[in-house]
Write an enzyme that holds these catalytic residues in place. Structure first.
Site, PDB file in Angstrom:
ATOM      1  N   ALA A  63       2.044  -0.170  -3.557  1.00  0.00           N
ATOM      2  CA  ALA A  63       1.044   0.923  -2.688  1.00  0.00           C
ATOM      3  C   ALA A  63       1.206   0.227  -1.340  1.00  0.00           C
ATOM      4  O   ALA A  63       1.428  -0.748  -0.940  1.00  0.00           O
ATOM      5  CB  ALA A  63      -0.183   0.526  -3.345  1.00  0.00           C
ATOM      6  N   GLY A 102       4.362   0.645  -7.786  1.00  0.00           N
ATOM      7  CA  GLY A 102       4.320   2.067  -7.806  1.00  0.00           C
ATOM      8  C   GLY A 102       5.822   2.441  -7.190  1.00  0.00           C
ATOM      9  O   GLY A 102       6.417   3.437  -7.561  1.00  0.00           O
ATOM     10  N   GLU A 105       7.534   2.479 -10.641  1.00  0.00           N
ATOM     11  CA  GLU A 105       7.221   3.527 -11.362  1.00  0.00           C
ATOM     12  C   GLU A 105       7.583   4.740 -10.878  1.00  0.00           C
ATOM     13  O   GLU A 105       7.951   5.679 -11.508  1.00  0.00           O
ATOM     14  CB  GLU A 105       5.661   3.664 -11.352  1.00  0.00           C
ATOM     15  CG  GLU A 105       4.834   2.550 -12.117  1.00  0.00           C
ATOM     16  CD  GLU A 105       3.209   2.840 -11.894  1.00  0.00           C
ATOM     17  OE1 GLU A 105       2.686   2.872 -12.974  1.00  0.00           O
ATOM     18  OE2 GLU A 105       2.673   2.699 -10.915  1.00  0.00           O
ATOM     19  N   GLU A 125       0.816  -5.459 -10.668  1.00  0.00           N
ATOM     20  CA  GLU A 125      -0.744  -5.019 -10.457  1.00  0.00           C
ATOM     21  C   GLU A 125      -1.447  -6.026 -11.260  1.00  0.00           C
ATOM     22  O   GLU A 125      -2.561  -6.161 -10.671  1.00  0.00           O
ATOM     23  CB  GLU A 125      -0.751  -3.581 -10.971  1.00  0.00           C
ATOM     24  CG  GLU A 125      -0.218  -2.412 -10.208  1.00  0.00           C
ATOM     25  CD  GLU A 125       1.472  -2.113 -10.643  1.00  0.00           C
ATOM     26  OE1 GLU A 125       1.882  -1.231  -9.924  1.00  0.00           O
ATOM     27  OE2 GLU A 125       1.967  -2.878 -11.096  1.00  0.00           O
TER      28      GLU A 125
END
Length: 697
Positions: A63, A102, A105, A125
């Site tokens: 992020a 992310g 992901e 995270e």
């Protein structure tokens, strides 16, 4: 089209390129660009397969921290993932550098993945009090199975490309260094072989293998020890379990519910503060960014004991040669033997190879003469806390070391300026306070003297980074930041026991707060003779240091874990503290000698007296400019003393409690107990009067 994400075609491969320095973070611009570029690729009839690749040194590394704490703008990452997973053309992610959070992901929402052999992937995270919220808990277990997904997501640790291949996270690994070329070749192969779209959400083999097993119950039980007091690791387990028990779309809804619970947890705020504070401490107030930094290519260490040996390992670990000087050959041999044993133990656990053991040992040499320090760039003195001895050592170093060599002391309490006065180069003298065990603990409390040059300050902060420590630059006073506050807490813990509490009651209050161990167990680990020597040094300096029952333990050679008995007793091969009736009797005798009638003491009083005395002292440290910012104190305590990171550090925790609550209690104890330690800090009073917090400074 977004400036940070572009689309073009090479042959039959449509290439989506992210270029958002420095780490291609998933900002709003990147997320929007990813969706727009995908739409362009879908419409391009000449593109048979699509490739996602990043410019610069890394794939998407997570992020955008600049957006932390702000409302998420559309498209959110889960929406982006849906677009990529539902592409009607095969979608390939090409990974180099790191694919984290992310970023990973995004990669596992694509249909195929290739990575350079140097790449690493992970979902960290949990370290911010969160869980992967864009499908990571639902897709990763479909690739790896339950056990590895649980390990990766609840620890946030990375795996390298080879392991990722074995686990099924990536489909191919390339040994080259050109990620675009490797990605294009792999994507073309997908096209040539007519490989179909392969959505991770549709994979069920790994899910079926673990369904109905007790893997989740077992893992939760193991977390009770490893993640005691933490919130998000257990929510991660719940989310991963949903992947095995619910259809994919329902599992995604459950992941978002649990993600929201983590977002609303106070622990997230503490961990986010700790995350940013660690990065902020390297920016030293008043030190220009372009301050020259000296080259440190060789290091000398005085003392081959526990601290000296551990410090030496830090430098050998990063390829810097070290010379250790001892007074006697026997002590030198013993110290070098312990260093080797430490490395051998790491090799047995698979953390390093036997070849690395030998390479690191080859960088560490021993000597009995200071003459071998003539050409070193940095010398760190690591002998016990005695000012006369330290000044004698620094006078010798001043005579032997070359001009420009940095002369550092590992002192944990003593005056850096007085040490520097033994030399003709006080500008080159600095404190470098490592924490025990020095080869493990992350904190390096660098202490500036009144004459320490900016160049030396900048250099020791750079050294901290080089040897993978979190460096904090602080001012010079008794105990600096960490030990100055610790000694206030320690004195209060002693007073509480004198008044009627037991050592184990005091320790339990602190461990219930989240510390890995309490005041007295920590003293046993460090060796209670360390504090004894400090008290004796202060007594010799004419200070009025009160008598202590701990001094009686030292006199009986109960020095802590190293003698199997201190405040607690210990069994062979165990570090578990066991309450000892003999110590209870010593405490009872001490109370009688001092005329103290023991009383019942509540856990709340223990919490307030141990913690609020630290907060009050921390405020005084800020008043005096010993620490520039409250976050400097927080980092010292998180990385040096085990303060729970999920509470953000002592000063952040105080802000969360409310400074008015702290001040009210401090004033009460000042009225009841007296003592300078309870005299309310002027800064604390000012902040409460203005309705401000330490974070506002």
């Amino acid at each position: 089209m977004s400036e940070v994400v572009t689309y073009n075609r090479e042959g039959t491969v449509g290439v989506i390129t992210v270029n958002y320095p420095p780490v291609n973070a998933l900002s709003h611009a990147v997320r929007s660009g990813l969706v727009a570029a995908l739409e362009q690729g879908q419409k391009d009839s000449g593109a048979k397969v699509l490739l996602l690749v990043c410019e610069g040194r890394t794939f998407i590394a997570g992020a955008d921290i600049r957006e932390f704490g702000k409302p998420m703008q559309s498209p959110g990452l889960p929406e982006v993932m849906d677009h990529y997973e539902n592409s009607d053309k095969p979608m390939v992610a090409a990974i180099h550098g790191t694919a984290l959070g992310g970023g990973l992901e995004t990669a596992i929402a694509c249909h195929y993945r290739i990575a350079l052999s140097s790449a690493r992937v992970g979902l960290p995270e949990v370290k911010l009090g969160l869980l992967p919220g864009a499908g990571g808990t639902q897709r990763l277990p479909r690739l790896t199975g339950a056990k590895k997904a649980l390990e990766m997501i609840t620890t946030g640790e990375f795996v390298d490309a080879r392991e990722a291949l074995e686990l099924g996270i990536v489909d191919a690994v390339d040994d080259g260094d050109d990620i675009k070329a490797a990605g294009l070749a792999f994507a073309q192969k997908i096209a040539d072989e007519g490989k179909p779209v392969r959505r991770v959400r549709d994979l069920t083999e790994k899910l079926e293998a673990d369904k109905g097993s007790d893997v989740f119950d077992q893992f939760r039980a193991s977390l009770e020890k490893k993640a005691r007091g933490l919130f998000s690791p257990f929510k991660c387990v719940d989310a991963i379990q949903a992947a095995f028990e619910l259809p994919f779309d329902e599992g995604m809804k459950r992941e978002r519910e649990l993600f929201t619970e983590c977002m609303e947890s106070p622990q997230r705020a503490g961990l986010i503060h700790a995350f940013f504070a660690e990065r902020e401490v390297s920016k030293v107030k008043g030190l220009a960014k372009d301050t020259p930094v000296r080259d440190i290519n060789s290091v000398g260490i005085i003392g081959a004991g526990t601290m000296g040996g551990g410090i030496a390992m830090n430098f050998a670990n990063v390829g810097i040669p070290v010379t250790i000087v001892e007074v006697k050959q026997e002590a030198l041999d013993k110290g070098l033997g312990i260093i080797r044993k430490n490395y051998e133990n790491s090799a047995k656990k698979g953390r390093i190879s036997q070849q690395q053991v030998e390479e690191r040992m080859a960088l560490i040499s021993g000597s009995l003469t200071y003459d071998d320090f003539k050409e070193v760039d940095l010398v760190i003195e690591a002998v016990f806390e005695n000012m006369a001895i330290k000044k004698e050592i620094f006078a010798k170093l001043d005579a032997v070391c070359k001009p420009g060599a940095i002369l550092a002391s590992n002192t944990s309490t003593l005056d850096i300026d007085e040490i520097a006065s033994a030399t003709g180069r006080p500008e080159d003298v600095v404190g470098m306070h490592f924490f025990s065990p020095a080869n493990v603990m992350k904190l390096l409390e660098n202490v500036r003297g009144s004459k320490t040059s900016d160049e030396v300050k900048a250099t020791v902060m750079a050294v901290a980074k080089k040897i993978k420590k979190v460096g904090v630059l602080v001012g010079n006073c008794y105990g600096f930041v960490g030990n100055r506050m610790l000694h206030k807490r320690g004195a209060e813990a002693m007073s509480l026991v004198n008044e009627g509490a037991t050592p184990q009651q005091v320790d339990k209050v602190l461990t219930d707060l989240g510390y890995p161990m309490g005041q007295f167990a920590m003293s046993d680990l460090a060796g209670i003779d360390v504090g004894y020597r400090i008290r004796e040094e202060r007594r010799n300096a004419g200070e009025n240091v009160p008598a202590s029952w701990v001094d009686k333990l030292v006199e009986q050679n109960r020095l802590g874990q190293k003698t199997m008995a201190g405040v607690y007793k210990y069994e062979e091969g165990s570090r578990k503290p066991i309450p000892d009736p003999e110590v209870d009797a010593i405490i009872a005798d001490f109370r009688k000698e001092q005329g103290i009638t023991p009383r019942e003491i509540s856990d709340q009083e223990i919490l307030e007296r141990c913690m609020f005395v630290m907060i009050n002292e921390g405020a005084k440290i800020l008043e005096e400019g010993i620490a520039d910012r409250a976050l400097d104190i927080d980092v010292v305590w998180i990385y040096g003393y085990g303060f729970p990171a999920y509470r953000g550090g002592p000063m952040f925790w105080a802000d969360q409690l409310g400074l008015d609550t702290i001040l009210q209690a401090v004033e009460k104890y000042y009225d009841e107990l007296g003592g300078d330690q309870w005299k309310p800090s002027a800064l604390l009073k000012k902040l409460v009067a203005e309705g401000k917090s330490f974070g506002d400074l």
